[in-house]
Design a protein around this motif. Structure first.
Motif, PDB file in Angstrom:
ATOM      1  N   MET A  43      31.017  57.106 111.030  1.00 27.38           N
ATOM      2  CA  MET A  43      32.085  55.939 110.643  1.00 27.38           C
ATOM      3  C   MET A  43      32.863  56.161 109.419  1.00 27.38           C
ATOM      4  SD  MET A  43      31.455  53.527 112.586  1.00 27.38           S
ATOM      5  CE  MET A  43      31.770  51.853 112.474  1.00 27.38           C
ATOM      6  N   THR A  44      32.069  57.147 108.608  1.00 25.50           N
ATOM      7  CA  THR A  44      32.748  57.671 107.370  1.00 25.50           C
ATOM      8  C   THR A  44      33.851  58.418 107.658  1.00 25.50           C
ATOM      9  OG1 THR A  44      30.613  57.384 105.999  1.00 25.50           O
ATOM     10  CG2 THR A  44      32.441  58.585 105.210  1.00 25.50           C
ATOM     11  N   VAL A  45      33.543  59.378 108.395  1.00 27.02           N
ATOM     12  CA  VAL A  45      34.557  60.474 108.836  1.00 27.02           C
ATOM     13  C   VAL A  45      35.821  59.685 109.553  1.00 27.02           C
ATOM     14  CG1 VAL A  45      35.333  62.347 110.441  1.00 27.02           C
ATOM     15  CG2 VAL A  45      33.013  62.553 108.992  1.00 27.02           C
ATOM     16  N   SER A  46      35.408  58.772 110.717  1.00 27.19           N
ATOM     17  CA  SER A  46      36.396  57.835 111.282  1.00 27.19           C
ATOM     18  C   SER A  46      37.235  57.100 110.433  1.00 27.19           C
ATOM     19  CB  SER A  46      35.919  57.190 112.384  1.00 27.19           C
ATOM     20  OG  SER A  46      35.023  58.014 113.367  1.00 27.19           O
ATOM     21  N   PHE A  47      36.554  56.156 109.371  1.00 25.49           N
ATOM     22  CA  PHE A  47      37.481  55.634 108.581  1.00 25.49           C
ATOM     23  C   PHE A  47      38.231  56.242 107.475  1.00 25.49           C
ATOM     24  CE2 PHE A  47      33.901  52.086 108.793  1.00 25.49           C
ATOM     25  CZ  PHE A  47      34.307  51.395 109.449  1.00 25.49           C
ATOM     26  N   GLY A  48      37.821  57.540 107.214  1.00 26.91           N
ATOM     27  CA  GLY A  48      38.729  58.361 106.277  1.00 26.91           C
ATOM     28  C   GLY A  48      39.870  58.920 107.209  1.00 26.91           C
ATOM     29  N   ALA A  49      39.640  59.449 108.320  1.00 26.61           N
ATOM     30  CA  ALA A  49      40.692  59.923 109.088  1.00 26.61           C
ATOM     31  C   ALA A  49      41.871  58.661 109.429  1.00 26.61           C
ATOM     32  CB  ALA A  49      40.392  60.405 110.545  1.00 26.61           C
ATOM     33  N   ALA A  74      48.679  54.558 114.366  1.00 24.84           N
ATOM     34  CA  ALA A  74      48.302  55.924 113.754  1.00 24.84           C
ATOM     35  C   ALA A  74      46.880  55.841 113.143  1.00 24.84           C
ATOM     36  CB  ALA A  74      49.372  56.372 112.492  1.00 24.84           C
ATOM     37  N   SER A  75      46.536  54.577 112.460  1.00 21.22           N
ATOM     38  CA  SER A  75      45.238  54.566 112.303  1.00 21.22           C
ATOM     39  C   SER A  75      44.145  54.452 113.213  1.00 21.22           C
ATOM     40  CB  SER A  75      45.038  53.392 111.046  1.00 21.22           C
ATOM     41  OG  SER A  75      45.218  52.107 111.626  1.00 21.22           O
ATOM     42  N   THR A  76      44.670  53.728 114.372  1.00 15.99           N
ATOM     43  CA  THR A  76      43.812  53.716 115.596  1.00 15.99           C
ATOM     44  C   THR A  76      43.424  55.250 116.084  1.00 15.99           C
ATOM     45  OG1 THR A  76      44.482  51.505 115.900  1.00 15.99           O
ATOM     46  CG2 THR A  76      43.586  52.688 117.896  1.00 15.99           C
ATOM     47  N   MET A  77      44.671  55.867 116.006  1.00 13.22           N
ATOM     48  CA  MET A  77      44.538  57.292 116.871  1.00 13.22           C
ATOM     49  C   MET A  77      43.639  58.295 115.808  1.00 13.22           C
ATOM     50  SD  MET A  77      48.361  57.760 118.188  1.00 13.22           S
ATOM     51  CE  MET A  77      48.596  58.903 117.196  1.00 13.22           C
ATOM     52  N   GLY A  78      43.703  57.982 114.443  1.00  9.03           N
ATOM     53  CA  GLY A  78      42.974  58.566 113.404  1.00  9.03           C
ATOM     54  C   GLY A  78      41.572  58.489 113.518  1.00  9.03           C
ATOM     55  N   PHE A  79      41.093  56.958 113.752  1.00  7.92           N
ATOM     56  CA  PHE A  79      39.627  56.804 113.832  1.00  7.92           C
ATOM     57  C   PHE A  79      39.271  57.134 115.285  1.00  7.92           C
ATOM     58  CE2 PHE A  79      36.241  53.639 115.069  1.00  7.92           C
ATOM     59  CZ  PHE A  79      35.797  53.674 113.712  1.00  7.92           C
ATOM     60  N   ALA A  80      39.692  57.412 116.252  1.00  8.36           N
ATOM     61  CA  ALA A  80      39.366  57.792 117.605  1.00  8.36           C
ATOM     62  C   ALA A  80      39.356  59.388 117.244  1.00  8.36           C
ATOM     63  CB  ALA A  80      40.418  57.676 118.863  1.00  8.36           C
ATOM     64  N   GLY A  81      40.346  59.955 116.805  1.00  9.59           N
ATOM     65  CA  GLY A  81      40.156  61.445 116.484  1.00  9.59           C
ATOM     66  C   GLY A  81      38.693  61.845 115.500  1.00  9.59           C
ATOM     67  N   GLY A  82      38.529  60.751 114.270  1.00  6.95           N
ATOM     68  CA  GLY A  82      37.495  61.109 113.869  1.00  6.95           C
ATOM     69  C   GLY A  82      36.217  60.929 114.551  1.00  6.95           C
ATOM     70  N   HIS A  88      32.107  65.983 119.126  1.00  4.55           N
ATOM     71  CA  HIS A  88      32.518  67.385 119.581  1.00  4.55           C
ATOM     72  C   HIS A  88      31.522  68.358 118.807  1.00  4.55           C
ATOM     73  CE1 HIS A  88      34.508  70.900 120.974  1.00  4.55           C
ATOM     74  NE2 HIS A  88      34.732  71.334 119.927  1.00  4.55           N
ATOM     75  N   PHE A  89      31.767  68.305 117.466  1.00  5.35           N
ATOM     76  CA  PHE A  89      31.159  69.309 116.631  1.00  5.35           C
ATOM     77  C   PHE A  89      29.589  69.070 116.366  1.00  5.35           C
ATOM     78  CE2 PHE A  89      35.363  69.994 115.158  1.00  5.35           C
ATOM     79  CZ  PHE A  89      35.384  71.456 115.270  1.00  5.35           C
ATOM     80  N   ASP A  90      29.233  67.667 116.348  1.00  2.00           N
ATOM     81  CA  ASP A  90      27.769  67.546 116.435  1.00  2.00           C
ATOM     82  C   ASP A  90      26.819  67.931 117.603  1.00  2.00           C
ATOM     83  OD1 ASP A  90      27.652  66.717 113.713  1.00  2.00           O
ATOM     84  OD2 ASP A  90      27.708  64.475 114.293  1.00  2.00           O
ATOM     85  N   SER A  91      27.456  67.468 118.967  1.00  2.00           N
ATOM     86  CA  SER A  91      26.866  67.760 119.927  1.00  2.00           C
ATOM     87  C   SER A  91      26.798  69.386 120.229  1.00  2.00           C
ATOM     88  CB  SER A  91      27.558  67.385 121.378  1.00  2.00           C
ATOM     89  OG  SER A  91      28.952  67.788 121.268  1.00  2.00           O
TER      90      SER A  91
END
Length: 171
Positions: A43-49, A74-82, A88-91
């Motif tokens: 959530m932190t990464v996604s909110f930031g993005a 753009a914020s919706t796309m940023g949240f989804a990207g986060g 991706h990286f955690d898995s």
């Protein structure tokens, strides 16, 4: 002043309200510190993005489409990207931890609680974990739950390598 005991007894008696919710959450073992850590980090990464991408788009496209629409899109796309970035990286990191520390990861998967994990064969998990989204999800939560143990093991390995390296010069 309301009588607190009445509400406690009533909630326990009929199993409704917040008491049943707390009881349900308290009895589940999948709500480990690993899941909580993953959720907060994601959530932190996604909110930031979402904030950065949304504000950037608002500044860049406000003259064309107004200030609201570029920010929302753009914020919706940023949240989804986060979200995708964290998954991706955690898995990938969880699969790597499974290869490096199968016993530790197997133990923490077992701690997640489903009865099907009682007789877990970690070698079978290693063979096809990269194909199953469910297994990767369980491994990510297990990895966050085991983060202190994994950090300690890695620190001990590093100290051992350092001792081996410095012993070459002491002889």
């Amino acid at each position: 002043m309301p009588n607190k005991e009445f509400y406690v007894q009533q909630g326990e008696a009929d199993g409704t309200g917040m008491f049943s919710l707390f009881k349900m959450l308290g009895n589940t073992r999948t709500m480990t510190s690993g899941w909580t850590t993953f959720a907060l980090k994601t959530m932190t990464v996604s909110f930031g993005a979402a904030t950065v991408v949304g504000l950037t788009a608002q500044m860049a496209f406000a003259a064309v489409a107004g200030p609201v629409v570029p920010f929302l899109v753009a914020s919706t796309m940023g949240f989804a990207g986060g979200m995708y970035h964290r998954w991706h990286f955690d898995s990938r990191e969880a699969l790597q931890a499974l290869q490096e520390f199968p016993e530790v990861m197997g133990h923490h998967v077992y701690l997640l609680g489903p009865a099907s994990f009682k007789d877990i064969n970690i070698e079978e998990w290693k063979a096809d974990a990269h194909k199953s989204m469910w297994k990767k999800s369980m491994l990510v939560v297990a990895m966050y739950g085991a983060s202190d143990v994994l950090a300690r093991i890695r620190q001990e390995r590093e100290e051992q390598l350092f001792r081996q390296y410095t012993s070459q010069f002491q002889e």
